[in-house]
Design a protein around this motif. Sequence first.
Motif, PDB file in Angstrom:
ATOM      1  N   GLU A 464      15.682  47.185  70.078  1.00 42.59           N
ATOM      2  CA  GLU A 464      14.616  48.033  70.623  1.00 42.59           C
ATOM      3  C   GLU A 464      14.265  47.622  72.048  1.00 42.59           C
ATOM      4  OE1 GLU A 464      11.947  49.435  66.794  1.00 42.59           O
ATOM      5  OE2 GLU A 464      11.566  47.464  67.651  1.00 42.59           O
ATOM      6  N   VAL A 465      14.434  46.355  72.361  1.00 44.40           N
ATOM      7  CA  VAL A 465      14.038  45.841  73.672  1.00 44.40           C
ATOM      8  C   VAL A 465      14.885  46.424  74.798  1.00 44.40           C
ATOM      9  CG1 VAL A 465      15.558  43.810  73.714  1.00 44.40           C
ATOM     10  CG2 VAL A 465      13.336  43.708  74.848  1.00 44.40           C
ATOM     11  N   ILE A 466      16.058  46.967  74.496  1.00 46.08           N
ATOM     12  CA  ILE A 466      16.911  47.478  75.567  1.00 46.08           C
ATOM     13  C   ILE A 466      16.678  48.965  75.837  1.00 46.08           C
ATOM     14  CG2 ILE A 466      18.646  45.741  75.014  1.00 46.08           C
ATOM     15  CD1 ILE A 466      20.410  47.870  73.848  1.00 46.08           C
ATOM     16  N   ILE A 467      15.758  49.578  75.096  1.00 50.45           N
ATOM     17  CA  ILE A 467      15.506  51.019  75.253  1.00 50.45           C
ATOM     18  C   ILE A 467      14.204  51.207  76.027  1.00 50.45           C
ATOM     19  CG2 ILE A 467      15.294  53.233  74.057  1.00 50.45           C
ATOM     20  CD1 ILE A 467      16.612  51.833  71.624  1.00 50.45           C
ATOM     21  N   ASN A 483      10.217  39.651  71.393  1.00 55.44           N
ATOM     22  CA  ASN A 483      11.424  40.301  70.869  1.00 55.44           C
ATOM     23  C   ASN A 483      12.095  39.363  69.874  1.00 55.44           C
ATOM     24  OD1 ASN A 483      14.766  40.838  72.061  1.00 55.44           O
ATOM     25  ND2 ASN A 483      13.696  42.052  70.528  1.00 55.44           N
ATOM     26  N   VAL A 484      12.068  39.739  68.593  1.00 54.11           N
ATOM     27  CA  VAL A 484      12.768  38.953  67.573  1.00 54.11           C
ATOM     28  C   VAL A 484      14.075  39.662  67.262  1.00 54.11           C
ATOM     29  CG1 VAL A 484      10.633  38.037  66.620  1.00 54.11           C
ATOM     30  CG2 VAL A 484      11.593  40.108  65.630  1.00 54.11           C
ATOM     31  N   THR A 485      15.147  38.896  67.193  1.00 55.69           N
ATOM     32  CA  THR A 485      16.445  39.520  66.986  1.00 55.69           C
ATOM     33  C   THR A 485      17.367  38.596  66.210  1.00 55.69           C
ATOM     34  OG1 THR A 485      18.259  40.685  68.101  1.00 55.69           O
ATOM     35  CG2 THR A 485      17.448  38.672  69.151  1.00 55.69           C
ATOM     36  N   ASN A 486      18.455  39.190  65.734  1.00 59.71           N
ATOM     37  CA  ASN A 486      19.451  38.428  64.991  1.00 59.71           C
ATOM     38  C   ASN A 486      20.823  38.791  65.529  1.00 59.71           C
ATOM     39  OD1 ASN A 486      20.944  37.009  63.104  1.00 59.71           O
ATOM     40  ND2 ASN A 486      20.893  38.687  61.633  1.00 59.71           N
ATOM     41  N   ASP A 487      21.364  37.919  66.367  1.00 56.43           N
ATOM     42  CA  ASP A 487      22.685  38.166  66.953  1.00 56.43           C
ATOM     43  C   ASP A 487      23.791  37.428  66.219  1.00 56.43           C
ATOM     44  OD1 ASP A 487      21.564  39.786  68.866  1.00 56.43           O
ATOM     45  OD2 ASP A 487      21.372  38.220  70.361  1.00 56.43           O
ATOM     46  N   LYS A 488      23.467  36.875  65.057  1.00 55.96           N
ATOM     47  CA  LYS A 488      24.471  36.104  64.308  1.00 55.96           C
ATOM     48  C   LYS A 488      25.619  36.983  63.832  1.00 55.96           C
ATOM     49  CE  LYS A 488      24.783  32.623  60.608  1.00 55.96           C
ATOM     50  NZ  LYS A 488      25.093  31.476  61.484  1.00 55.96           N
ATOM     51  N   TRP A 489      25.347  38.292  63.646  1.00 55.91           N
ATOM     52  CA  TRP A 489      26.392  39.205  63.194  1.00 55.91           C
ATOM     53  C   TRP A 489      27.546  39.284  64.193  1.00 55.91           C
ATOM     54  CZ3 TRP A 489      26.060  40.191  58.340  1.00 55.91           C
ATOM     55  CH2 TRP A 489      24.828  40.383  57.711  1.00 55.91           C
ATOM     56  N   TYR A 490      27.313  38.898  65.429  1.00 60.69           N
ATOM     57  CA  TYR A 490      28.323  39.070  66.483  1.00 60.69           C
ATOM     58  C   TYR A 490      29.080  37.787  66.784  1.00 60.69           C
ATOM     59  CZ  TYR A 490      25.110  42.935  66.864  1.00 60.69           C
ATOM     60  OH  TYR A 490      24.296  43.991  66.561  1.00 60.69           O
ATOM     61  N   LEU A 502      20.186  43.063  79.033  1.00 61.11           N
ATOM     62  CA  LEU A 502      19.780  44.465  78.981  1.00 61.11           C
ATOM     63  C   LEU A 502      18.276  44.597  78.755  1.00 61.11           C
ATOM     64  CD1 LEU A 502      22.673  45.952  76.790  1.00 61.11           C
ATOM     65  CD2 LEU A 502      22.347  46.222  79.250  1.00 61.11           C
ATOM     66  N   GLY A 503      17.706  43.694  77.966  1.00 58.25           N
ATOM     67  CA  GLY A 503      16.274  43.759  77.682  1.00 58.25           C
ATOM     68  C   GLY A 503      15.403  43.099  78.728  1.00 58.25           C
ATOM     69  N   ARG A 504      16.008  42.295  79.578  1.00 55.48           N
ATOM     70  CA  ARG A 504      15.240  41.522  80.563  1.00 55.48           C
ATOM     71  C   ARG A 504      14.438  42.406  81.514  1.00 55.48           C
ATOM     72  NH1 ARG A 504      16.574  39.499  85.606  1.00 55.48           N
ATOM     73  NH2 ARG A 504      18.595  40.549  85.486  1.00 55.48           N
ATOM     74  N   LEU A 505      14.921  43.613  81.774  1.00 61.39           N
ATOM     75  CA  LEU A 505      14.218  44.489  82.717  1.00 61.39           C
ATOM     76  C   LEU A 505      12.860  44.948  82.196  1.00 61.39           C
ATOM     77  CD1 LEU A 505      16.932  46.782  84.328  1.00 61.39           C
ATOM     78  CD2 LEU A 505      15.862  44.733  85.229  1.00 61.39           C
ATOM     79  N   ARG A 506      12.624  44.857  80.875  1.00 62.74           N
ATOM     80  CA  ARG A 506      11.315  45.228  80.349  1.00 62.74           C
ATOM     81  C   ARG A 506      10.234  44.306  80.917  1.00 62.74           C
ATOM     82  NH1 ARG A 506      15.114  47.499  78.638  1.00 62.74           N
ATOM     83  NH2 ARG A 506      14.842  48.288  80.738  1.00 62.74           N
TER      84      ARG A 506
END
Length: 587
Positions: A464-467, A483-490, A502-506
Motif C-alpha cells: 500500500e505504501v507504494i500507491i 509501514n508493516v510488510t513481509n518481504d520474506k516471500w521474495y 518505491l514507498g520512500r516518496l510518501r
Amino acid sequence: MKLLRFLISREGIISVFCYSLTAVFSFLSFAPLNLPFFVWVAPFGLFLIEKRNRGEWKKLIYHGFGFSILFYLVSFHWVYHMTTVFGGFDWYLAVPIFIGSAILLNFKFPVYLLVFSFLAKRVGKFFPVIASVSILFAEFFTPQVFPWYFGNVVAENQILAQNAEYASAYGLSAFLFFVSYYLFSFRKPKTFFRLLTNFLSKHKGFQKKILFGGLSFVLVLILFFGNGFYLFQKWSKVKPISEREVLVVQPNAPLEFRDGRNPVEEIRNLMTRIDSIVERELAEKPVDLVVLPESGIPFFTTHDTEITRYSRIYWHQFESLMAILALRHGTNLFYNELDADVVPEALPGRFSRRDVRMYNSSVLMNPNGERRNSYQKVFLLIFGEYMPFEWMYALSGQTGQFAPGTSLSLIPYYEARKTPSSQTKNLHFEDTVTIGPAGVREYYSKDKTEEKQIGSFLPLICYEVIISEFVRKFSGDPDFIVNVTNDKWYGNSVETYQHHTLGRLRAIEFRKWIVRSTNSGTSVFTDHLGSNVDNDFTPIETSAVIRKKVQVIPGEMTFYRLYGNLLSYLYMGIVGLVFYFYVKRNS
C-alpha cells in the motif's frame, strides 16, 4: 520460428540491444545499486526503437511487449519467486504467469511507443516535450500491480526527489524523459557540431530555433534543481514539535512448512524469540512504540470473537503475549494479525464458513495491554491475498481469500508508562500456557496508568505504501507513517530494497517520517526529506531490531496531499492543446 528468425536477424539483434539498454540501465539506477548516472540514458532504448519504427504501429506494439518482458526479467525477476512461494504455483504454471504478468502489467511500454510515434508524426518537432508527455500518459493510464515509475529512479537524487512534494514520481518521470531526449539528440558528435555550425551561421531562423531549444532545456533544469534545493533547505530547517522513541522488531517468522518442519514447534520458538528480543531491548531503554511487521506472528488473531473462534484463528497465547509485551514495558504495541467477520446478510449465530470474511489486519495495543484501534488492509496483493478468478484458487493452496478493509482512519497511540513495572517477576511467553489475557492484565493491574492519547500515525500494510494516490486519501495529520510488510516471500532478492524505494516518496509527499517494519529485512527509518536515517538497514532473512527517535514534523498539508496529480494533468492538458492548435495551423 518466425520469432526465432527475427531474433537472429540484424533488426532483431538491434531490438534486443535496445530492450537490454533500457532494462539494464534502469536496474543499475535503482535500489539497491543506486548508480544514478545510468538513469539519464536508460530511455535511449525506447527512443531508438520508436525512431526506427515510427508510424509502424503493429511493430511498435510488438516492441513494446519486448521491452515489457525483458524489463520484467531484469528488474522484477523476483515476481517468479513470489508466484512459486507466495502463490504456491508449480514452475510450469509460474513461468506463463510471469510472462503474462510482464505483458499485462507493463502496457506502459507499448502505449508510450504508440503515443510518442503518433505525436512525432503529427507535430514533427518539440521531441523532448513529446517524450515527457508520452511517458506521463503511459504511466497514468496503464494498469500496474507494482506501480513502478521512471520518476522513482530519478528520486535517488536527494535534491530532485524533493519535487515529489508537488508532482510525485509522475512529474519526475516527465523531467527525466525531457532531459534524456535532449541527451539522446546529441548521441552522435556530428549532430552537435552541425547544430553548433548552424548556430554560428548568419541564418537567423536556425539561431532562433537552437537558442530557444537550449534555453528551454536550461530553464527546466533550473526549475527542478532550483525548486528541489529550495525545498530541501526549507524542510531541513523545520524543527520537530516532539520525538517518539520507536523500536522495530524483525522476527524472521516462518510463513510455510512444506519443508517438513513442525509448525507448532516453529511458532512457539518464534513467540519465545519475540519475547526475548523485546525484553532485551527494553529492559533498560523504554520506548513509546514497538512495531512488529506483517506476518510477524502468522496464521492467528488476538481478536476474541465468536467468528474468530469459529474460524479457529483466535489463539489466547498470542493475545496473552501481546499484552505481556505492552504491560511489562508500559509501551504501545503495534502488531499484525488475521481478523474475521461475516457478510452483512449472515444470520447471528447461524453463519457458515462461506459467510466468513478474512482480513489482513494490524492492531494497536495500549500501554495497559488493552486492544484499541485496528486497520484492515485495503489494497490486496494479487496471487497472494486474492485471485482474480474464483477457479484459480484450486491451482494454489497457498493463496489466501482476503476481503479488503474499508476504513482509512489514523491509529491513535498513547503516553507510555514512565516507571518500570512494579512486579518483581515479569511474565514471559511460557507463562501464557497457564495465564490467559485477563490473567495477564490482572497480574499487572498495579502498573495500570491513565490512558492519554499523545498522537496518531498513518498505518499502511505491505505494498500500500507504494500507491501514492491511495495514501493521500487518509485524512488528518499523522505524526508519522508506519509501514508493516513481509518481504520474506521474495527470498534474498532486491525486491525488499525496491519495495522500500518505491514507498520512500510518501515521506516527501507527506513530509512525515516513515517507520518501515519488515518480517525478514530490510527494516529502516526514513525522514521527511526522504533520506534513510543513518543509512541503517536491517539484514535480510534474519531476526534483528532497529530503533530510532522519530521526529514529529509540524502538520502541514503539502501540495500533493491537497491536489494530488493536478500538475501532471495540467501539463498533459496544456501540451495537448498546444499541439492540437499547432497541427491545425500548420496542416
